[in-house]
Design an enzyme around this catalytic site. Structure first.
Site, PDB file in Angstrom:
ATOM      1  CG  ASP A   1     -23.803  72.116  36.384  1.00 15.90           C
ATOM      2  OD1 ASP A   1     -23.072  72.047  35.374  1.00 15.90           O
ATOM      3  OD2 ASP A   1     -24.668  73.014  36.537  1.00 15.90           O
ATOM      4  CB  SER A   2     -21.149  68.247  32.847  1.00 19.76           C
ATOM      5  OG  SER A   2     -19.902  68.133  33.502  1.00 19.76           O
TER       6      SER A   2
ATOM      7  CG  ASP B   1     -20.380  74.036  37.376  1.00 19.04           C
ATOM      8  OD1 ASP B   1     -20.388  75.271  37.346  1.00 19.04           O
ATOM      9  OD2 ASP B   1     -20.641  73.310  36.389  1.00 19.04           O
TER      10      ASP B   1
ATOM     11  CE  LYS C   1     -18.087  75.898  35.142  1.00 20.81           C
ATOM     12  NZ  LYS C   1     -19.488  76.084  34.686  1.00 20.81           N
TER      13      LYS C   1
ATOM     14  CD  GLU D   1     -24.216  77.403  33.567  1.00 21.86           C
ATOM     15  OE1 GLU D   1     -25.311  77.738  33.074  1.00 21.86           O
ATOM     16  OE2 GLU D   1     -23.821  76.224  33.583  1.00 21.86           O
TER      17      GLU D   1
ATOM     18  CD  GLU E   1     -20.766  74.801  27.561  1.00 19.21           C
ATOM     19  OE1 GLU E   1     -20.699  75.111  28.768  1.00 19.21           O
ATOM     20  OE2 GLU E   1     -21.283  73.751  27.141  1.00 19.21           O
TER      21      GLU E   1
HETATM   22  O1  KIV Z   1     -20.477  71.369  33.969  1.00 18.23           O
HETATM   23  C1  KIV Z   1     -19.439  71.386  33.271  1.00 18.23           C
HETATM   24  O2  KIV Z   1     -18.753  70.364  33.094  1.00 18.23           O
HETATM   25  C2  KIV Z   1     -19.058  72.654  32.667  1.00 18.23           C
HETATM   26  C3  KIV Z   1     -18.024  72.610  31.588  1.00 18.23           C
HETATM   27  C4  KIV Z   1     -18.597  72.012  30.373  1.00 18.23           C
HETATM   28  C5  KIV Z   1     -17.428  73.932  31.358  1.00 18.23           C
HETATM   29  O3  KIV Z   1     -19.583  73.660  33.013  1.00 18.23           O
END
Ligand code: KIV
Length: 260
Positions: free
Chosen positions: A41-42, A80, A109, A111, A178
């Site tokens: 989600d980056s 994510d 993924k 969190e 992280e």
């Molecule tokens: O959103 C993302 O790219 C991430 C990585 C930095 C692990 O969660």
């Protein structure tokens, strides 16, 4: 050969896992030799220009995950789950099933530590592979008042180990760690049987992940200490554009070979 949850798990202590973000088919194809492509989600920040990841939507993540799977059909892809899409077991199941049905992602993924273990369990018992994410969790940026490095003292290291163990117990196949002190990442990695993948967490994790636009030098305004820059991408692209502009302006592009 395309990695699977079991082949990735088997890499622990044998071979480091290489994960890199990808958000579209073009770059996913270029990065297809990595062990895992993470549709992080980056993308909301690196490509969407937002100041944090919180406004990424499920629809956006599905769109980008589809593109990445199209570009790298033989690479293991992780989607994510964005902020607000796994607030309880039912909501998480509904949204992760949507990701599985609409994309070819191999896993999602999520969190969170101990407090998210019941959600991870609900997913893994319904055949959804889950990668955990602990330490500095970007989706907690507003509740924590910033991006805070973790694992700075014994008590916090103990908490992170509990988080990792709860995630493992809930059936996750790997954990992103992280923004933690290297000694904390090492202790977590030793405490669980599943692979850990670090970002800003030192070299003692079972693998590493970086955001591709950071490591290839496209993001000139964001250069955290943990990022190694492998390419001066910004200069390469800017020089390319300069040359193209020059050629268009002076009439040398297109030439007689560049027409039908
Ligand atoms: O959103 C993302 O790219 C991430 C990585 C930095 C692990 O969660």
């Amino acid at each position: 050969m395309k990695k699977t949850v079991s082949s990735l798990k088997a890499m622990k202590q044998k071979e480091k896992i290489v994960m890199i973000t990808a958000y579209d088919a073009l770059f996913a194809n270029l990065f297809r030799d990595a062990d895992i492509l993470l549709v992080g989600d980056s993308l909301n920040m690196s490509f969407g220009g937002a100041k944090d990841t919180l406004s990424a939507s499920l629809e956006q993540m599905i769109y980008h995950t589809k593109a990445v799977c199209n570009g790298a059909p033989d690479t293991f892809v992780v989607c994510d789950m964005p902020f607000g899409t796994y607030t309880d077991e039912q909501i998480a199941l509904q949204n992760c099933i949507k990701v599985y049905q609409e994309t070819n992602a191999g896993a999602v993924k999520i969190e969170g530590g101990v407090e998210k273990a019941h959600i991870i369990k609900a997913l893994t018992t319904n055949s959804i592979a889950v990668m955990g994410h602990i330490g500095l969790m970007p989706q907690f940026v507003r509740s924590e008042g910033g991006y805070k490095i973790k694992g700075k003292d014994e008590a916090n290291i103990a908490k992170l180990i509990l988080d990792a163990k709860a995630i493992e117990e809930a059936g996750a196949f790997a954990i992103v760690i992280e923004g933690v002190k290297p000694e904390a990442a090492k202790a977590i990695t030793q405490a669980v049987q599943i692979p850990t993948i670090g970002i800003g967490a030192g070299s003692d994790t079972d693998g590493q992940v970086l955001v591709w636009s950071d490591m290839f030098g496209l993001n000139t305004e964001f250069k955290p200490k943990f990022v190694r820059t492998y390419l001066d991408g910004a200069t390469l692209f800017q020089n390319g554009l300069k040359e193209y502009m020059k050629n268009v302006k002076d009439g040398s592009f297109p030439d007689e070979n560049e027409v039908y």
